[in-house]
Structure formats: structure tokens, C-alpha cells
Design a protein around this motif. Structure first.
Motif, PDB file in Angstrom:
ATOM      1  N   ASP A 231      -7.780   3.486   4.081  1.00 34.46           N
ATOM      2  CA  ASP A 231      -6.854   4.121   3.135  1.00 34.46           C
ATOM      3  C   ASP A 231      -5.396   3.774   3.375  1.00 34.46           C
ATOM      4  O   ASP A 231      -4.495   4.353   2.743  1.00 34.46           O
ATOM      5  N   TYR A 232      -5.120   2.849   4.270  1.00 35.55           N
ATOM      6  CA  TYR A 232      -3.724   2.435   4.466  1.00 35.55           C
ATOM      7  C   TYR A 232      -3.263   1.611   3.271  1.00 35.55           C
ATOM      8  O   TYR A 232      -3.977   0.739   2.778  1.00 35.55           O
ATOM      9  N   GLU A 233      -2.038   1.875   2.807  1.00 31.77           N
ATOM     10  CA  GLU A 233      -1.428   1.082   1.748  1.00 31.77           C
ATOM     11  C   GLU A 233      -0.005   0.713   2.155  1.00 31.77           C
ATOM     12  O   GLU A 233       0.718   1.548   2.704  1.00 31.77           O
ATOM     13  N   ASN A 234       0.389  -0.514   1.910  1.00 32.46           N
ATOM     14  CA  ASN A 234       1.749  -0.917   2.189  1.00 32.46           C
ATOM     15  C   ASN A 234       2.695  -0.120   1.301  1.00 32.46           C
ATOM     16  O   ASN A 234       2.403   0.087   0.105  1.00 32.46           O
ATOM     17  N   PRO A 235       3.802   0.359   1.844  1.00 32.15           N
ATOM     18  CA  PRO A 235       4.746   1.126   1.009  1.00 32.15           C
ATOM     19  C   PRO A 235       5.382   0.247  -0.051  1.00 32.15           C
ATOM     20  O   PRO A 235       5.563  -0.965   0.135  1.00 32.15           O
ATOM     21  N   GLU A 236       5.704   0.866  -1.182  1.00 32.18           N
ATOM     22  CA  GLU A 236       6.388   0.150  -2.262  1.00 32.18           C
ATOM     23  C   GLU A 236       7.875   0.387  -2.113  1.00 32.18           C
ATOM     24  O   GLU A 236       8.369   1.510  -2.277  1.00 32.18           O
ATOM     25  N   TYR A 237       8.605  -0.688  -1.783  1.00 28.43           N
ATOM     26  CA  TYR A 237      10.043  -0.568  -1.590  1.00 28.43           C
ATOM     27  C   TYR A 237      10.749  -0.790  -2.913  1.00 28.43           C
ATOM     28  O   TYR A 237      10.370  -1.649  -3.711  1.00 28.43           O
ATOM     29  N   ARG A 238      11.777  -0.002  -3.147  1.00 23.21           N
ATOM     30  CA  ARG A 238      12.562  -0.134  -4.364  1.00 23.21           C
ATOM     31  C   ARG A 238      13.981  -0.497  -3.998  1.00 23.21           C
ATOM     32  O   ARG A 238      14.560   0.060  -3.064  1.00 23.21           O
ATOM     33  N   SER A 239      14.564  -1.412  -4.737  1.00 25.12           N
ATOM     34  CA  SER A 239      15.940  -1.821  -4.456  1.00 25.12           C
ATOM     35  C   SER A 239      16.907  -0.810  -5.045  1.00 25.12           C
ATOM     36  O   SER A 239      16.562  -0.044  -5.937  1.00 25.12           O
TER      37      SER A 239
END
Length: 239
Positions: A231-239
């Protein structure tokens, strides 16, 4: 009188006294080790105390250093007993504000086993608990304990609350733990910490044994290697 909360029959503990003195020389660290070991034995724990300095343990980070060119290595004969123990306590002296050379060798040799897995695919040290005891006549108890407990936690041991204890005299040259008049064996702070460490190790080891170890969910190496991400997901980074 024993109760279910004070009976630890069936548990095994190994104490590694990383003194620089070969047996039968008197070891101040062994004085503190004996205090903890006596409490464990009183409540049913099978205890084994080892001085690594008495054995030809090679230096290195492989399970058997004879395969790396060393003529002798006692570690392959010693570590099965450690792996068979529910509790590990590393004890040692302070020299120049740091752990002894023997302590460092033991940490490295434990690290050499970190590639081994249990039947669930977890680190071989999962489901086992660890603590440490430090003696000396100079500053460094917390520094030495931090190094040992971090190392043991990193390879897979679980560290219970208040899992270290130690004794030092006045800063600078002076009496050591078992020296006459040192006050070491009578020191209430040391005795309290040693007692709390010992009980917490026994409580947590018993809980793990009853539960069958740490659940094999989210921590299984072969599954991760096969692509499972638990269930690990890479975080979604926002600029």
C-alpha cells in the motif's frame, strides 16, 4: 510468589559482556550483568552469559570470516545461541568516551547476520528484544547506549522502553563499579534503571513469544523484491 505477569519460564536470554578482560579476570561490567541476569533467572528465564573476548571472534561483516581468509572465527559457533534467545543484552565498558573495541566487533558481526530471514521473510532478529548495560569511570553512558540500541534496532531487534542502564563514578579517574567503596552496587538510580530494563525486556519478549513474533505484513523482504509495495504510494508533489 509468582503470577502470570511474573513467570517468564520458557524465555531465553543471552548477555554478551564486551569487557576487554579475559576470564577469570574480574569485570566491572559483569557485576551489572549479574544483577540483571539474577533477576531474570529468578523469574524463570534461561540465561547464558558470554565474554566475547574469551573467543577467537574474527573482525568483519560476514557470518563466517573463515570464508574470507581468516584462519579462525568462533562467531559461527556462538551466533546460533544468540538467535535462539528471545532477549539479547550487550554490556560493555566505556573507553575514551565510547564503546569498547569488543562491543564494536560484536555489533559488526550481528550486522553480518542481517541478511538472514526468518520463515516469514522478515529479518532474522524480528520478534526478539534487546537492551544494553554500560559501566565506566568516565562520561559516555548515553552515547554508548544510543550507538548500541540504534544498531540493534536497525538490524531488527525491538527495543523496549528504558532499555539501557549504566554506572559511572565521578568524571575522571576514580573507582569502577565493583571497586570497594565505589557506591556502584548501592546506587539507586543505576539499580532502578537496571531493574526497569530487565522487566521491560522480559515483558516484551513474552508478549512477542505469545503472539508468534511481529505480524508479517508490510515488512517481508522477498515480497518487496517481487514487486509488492504493501500500500505504499509515492507522494504527489505540487509546485
Amino acid at each position: 510468589m509468582t503470577s502470570p505477569d511474573t513467570d517468564f519460564t520458557g524465555l531465553k536470554a543471552t548477555f554478551l559482556n564486551c569487557t576487554l578482560k579475559k576470564s577469570p579476570a574480574m569485570s566491572h561490567t559483569e557485576g551489572l550483568v549479574d544483577a540483571s541476569a539474577k533477576l531474570m533467572r529468578k523469574h524463570g528465564v534461561e540465561v547464558n552469559v558470554i565474554r566475547p573476548i574469551d573467543h577467537d571472534i574474527a573482525i568483519g561483516v560476514y557470518p563466517d570470516m573463515k570464508e574470507q581468509g581468516w584462519e579462525k572465527d568462533a562467531w559461527p559457533d556462538l551466533y546460533p545461541g544468540i538467535l535462539d534467545s528471545d532477549i539479547l543484552v550487550i554490556g560493555g565498558p566505556i573507553w575514551l568516551g565510547d564503546n569498547s573495541s569488543v562491543t564494536k566487533i560484536i555489533i559488526e558481526r550481528l550486522y553480518a547476520l542481517s541478511g538472514m530471514l526468518n520463515d516469514e521473510g522478515q529479518s532474522i532478529f524480528y520478534g526478539r528484544v534487546a537492551g544494553c548495560l554500560i559501566t565506566g569511570n568516565e562520561d559516555g553512558i548515553k552515547h554508548c547506549a544510543m550507538n548500541i540500541l540504534y544498531s540493534l534496532g536497525h538490524v531488527g531487534y525491538t527495543i523496549p522502553p528504558q532499555a539501557d542502564a549504566g554506572w559511572i563514578g565521578e568524571a575522571g579517574p576514580g573507582p569502577s563499579y565493583l571497586d570497594e567503596g565505589s557506591g556502584g552496587p548501592e546506587n539507586d538510580f543505576t539499580n532502578r534503571n537496571t531493574t526497569f530494563m530487565t522487566w521491560n525486556l522480559m515483558h516484551l519478549a513474552k508478549a512477542f513469544k505469545a503472539a508468534g513474533g511481529i505480524p508479517a505484513v508490510g515488512n517481508v523482504r522477498p515480497a518487496w523484491s517481487d514487486g509488492e509495495r504493501f500500500d505504499y504510494e509515492n507522494p504527489e508533489y505540487r509546485s
